[in-house]
Design a protein around this motif. Sequence first.
Motif, PDB file in Angstrom:
ATOM      1  N   ALA A  31      19.302  50.051  46.630  1.00  0.00           N
ATOM      2  CA  ALA A  31      18.880  51.423  46.915  1.00  0.00           C
ATOM      3  C   ALA A  31      17.894  51.934  45.877  1.00  0.00           C
ATOM      4  O   ALA A  31      16.945  52.656  46.218  1.00  0.00           O
ATOM      5  N   VAL A  32      18.109  51.591  44.625  1.00  0.00           N
ATOM      6  CA  VAL A  32      17.178  51.983  43.567  1.00  0.00           C
ATOM      7  C   VAL A  32      15.782  51.445  43.889  1.00  0.00           C
ATOM      8  O   VAL A  32      14.783  52.186  43.857  1.00  0.00           O
ATOM      9  N   ALA A  33      15.708  50.171  44.227  1.00  0.00           N
ATOM     10  CA  ALA A  33      14.417  49.570  44.569  1.00  0.00           C
ATOM     11  C   ALA A  33      13.842  50.179  45.843  1.00  0.00           C
ATOM     12  O   ALA A  33      12.633  50.457  45.926  1.00  0.00           O
ATOM     13  N   ARG A  34      14.685  50.409  46.835  1.00  0.00           N
ATOM     14  CA  ARG A  34      14.231  50.968  48.109  1.00  0.00           C
ATOM     15  C   ARG A  34      13.597  52.342  47.932  1.00  0.00           C
ATOM     16  O   ARG A  34      12.657  52.714  48.649  1.00  0.00           O
ATOM     17  N   ASN A  35      14.074  53.097  46.956  1.00  0.00           N
ATOM     18  CA  ASN A  35      13.551  54.434  46.707  1.00  0.00           C
ATOM     19  C   ASN A  35      12.405  54.453  45.704  1.00  0.00           C
ATOM     20  O   ASN A  35      11.966  55.531  45.300  1.00  0.00           O
ATOM     21  N   GLY A  36      11.919  53.289  45.334  1.00  0.00           N
ATOM     22  CA  GLY A  36      10.752  53.212  44.473  1.00  0.00           C
ATOM     23  C   GLY A  36      11.008  53.500  43.010  1.00  0.00           C
ATOM     24  O   GLY A  36      10.071  53.740  42.239  1.00  0.00           O
ATOM     25  N   ILE A  37      12.274  53.463  42.599  1.00  0.00           N
ATOM     26  CA  ILE A  37      12.633  53.695  41.198  1.00  0.00           C
ATOM     27  C   ILE A  37      12.557  52.363  40.467  1.00  0.00           C
ATOM     28  O   ILE A  37      13.104  51.355  40.937  1.00  0.00           O
ATOM     29  N   PRO A  38      11.888  52.299  39.318  1.00  0.00           N
ATOM     30  CA  PRO A  38      11.579  51.002  38.721  1.00  0.00           C
ATOM     31  C   PRO A  38      12.669  50.374  37.864  1.00  0.00           C
ATOM     32  O   PRO A  38      12.557  49.203  37.503  1.00  0.00           O
ATOM     33  N   ALA A  39      13.743  51.129  37.539  1.00  0.00           N
ATOM     34  CA  ALA A  39      14.710  50.586  36.580  1.00  0.00           C
ATOM     35  C   ALA A  39      16.110  51.102  36.860  1.00  0.00           C
ATOM     36  O   ALA A  39      16.304  52.139  37.504  1.00  0.00           O
ATOM     37  N   SER A  65       7.507  56.475  37.540  1.00  0.00           N
ATOM     38  CA  SER A  65       7.399  55.219  36.798  1.00  0.00           C
ATOM     39  C   SER A  65       8.227  55.241  35.519  1.00  0.00           C
ATOM     40  O   SER A  65       8.506  54.193  34.936  1.00  0.00           O
ATOM     41  N   GLN A  66       8.647  56.434  35.084  1.00  0.00           N
ATOM     42  CA  GLN A  66       9.456  56.581  33.871  1.00  0.00           C
ATOM     43  C   GLN A  66      10.949  56.642  34.174  1.00  0.00           C
ATOM     44  O   GLN A  66      11.765  56.689  33.259  1.00  0.00           O
ATOM     45  N   LEU A  67      11.316  56.656  35.438  1.00  0.00           N
ATOM     46  CA  LEU A  67      12.689  56.949  35.842  1.00  0.00           C
ATOM     47  C   LEU A  67      13.560  55.695  35.889  1.00  0.00           C
ATOM     48  O   LEU A  67      13.135  54.631  36.342  1.00  0.00           O
TER      49      LEU A  67
END
Length: 274
Positions: free
Chosen positions: A26-34, A5-7
């Motif tokens: 891809a960022v969203a697909r991998n669950g990275i929030p930002a 959640s901090q990444l």
Amino acid sequence: MPDISQLSINTATVRARYSLPEILEAVARNGIPAASPWRDQIAETGLAETSRQIRDLGLKVSGVCRGGMFPANTQEGLAAALDDNRRAVDEAAELNADCLVLVCGGLPEGSRDLAAARAQVRDGIAALNDYARPAGVKLAIEPLHPMYCGDRSVVSTLGQALDLCDEIGGGVGVAADIYHIWWDPELEAQIARAGKDRIHAWHICDFKRETKDLLLDRGMMGDGVADIAMVRGWVEAQGYTGFHEVEIFSKDDWWTRDIDEVLQTCIARHREVS
């Protein structure tokens, strides 16, 4: 231990093979929030389309890269730099970015006058902040390793960046990038000097013991000599709760890999060694 959640992912980390829309997906697909996009990528995609995609994917923007590059040999050059930086503020405001990162600029071509270049940086940031504050955009001065003083930044240490913050005031802060500041014997004291209100961004990667390229051979977290976790502890001790932004320039390694492999490695290394 850091949590996903901090990444955040600076798009430079995977930009060699992928467009900005592909990276954001891809960022969203991998669950990275930002994510933190670069301005040339925003321009290629279009600001409105970039903003729409970020909203639709539910992503946050930890920063926009980059403003700065203030020094110039002529008044016309100084004015053009300030105009471009105002456009960067507009882009950061549209994307609701946590900050606009400033890479301040090196010596103008043919110049050896460091003092004059640093004065131009100070004056440029002060003028830009008059434009950024009403727009709600925080300016984050990013000191760069001294090896970049000639061409990229005459601001080389966190202490120098904070001196500028002291002179300019008005909420100007810093972007602390481990690649550039890990070596500084005054680092802990300068992070404490920055405090909670002036640390606008925290960037992570690693400094390889035997780097092959001073610009394009950054390491993945854990592959180098920087004690990232220790410095993060100093940053968070000041009350920093913002994103941990991975920014890796790696032409012969990470830039050659599949985007999901890179992002999954970022997630794992962020959790394990950052």
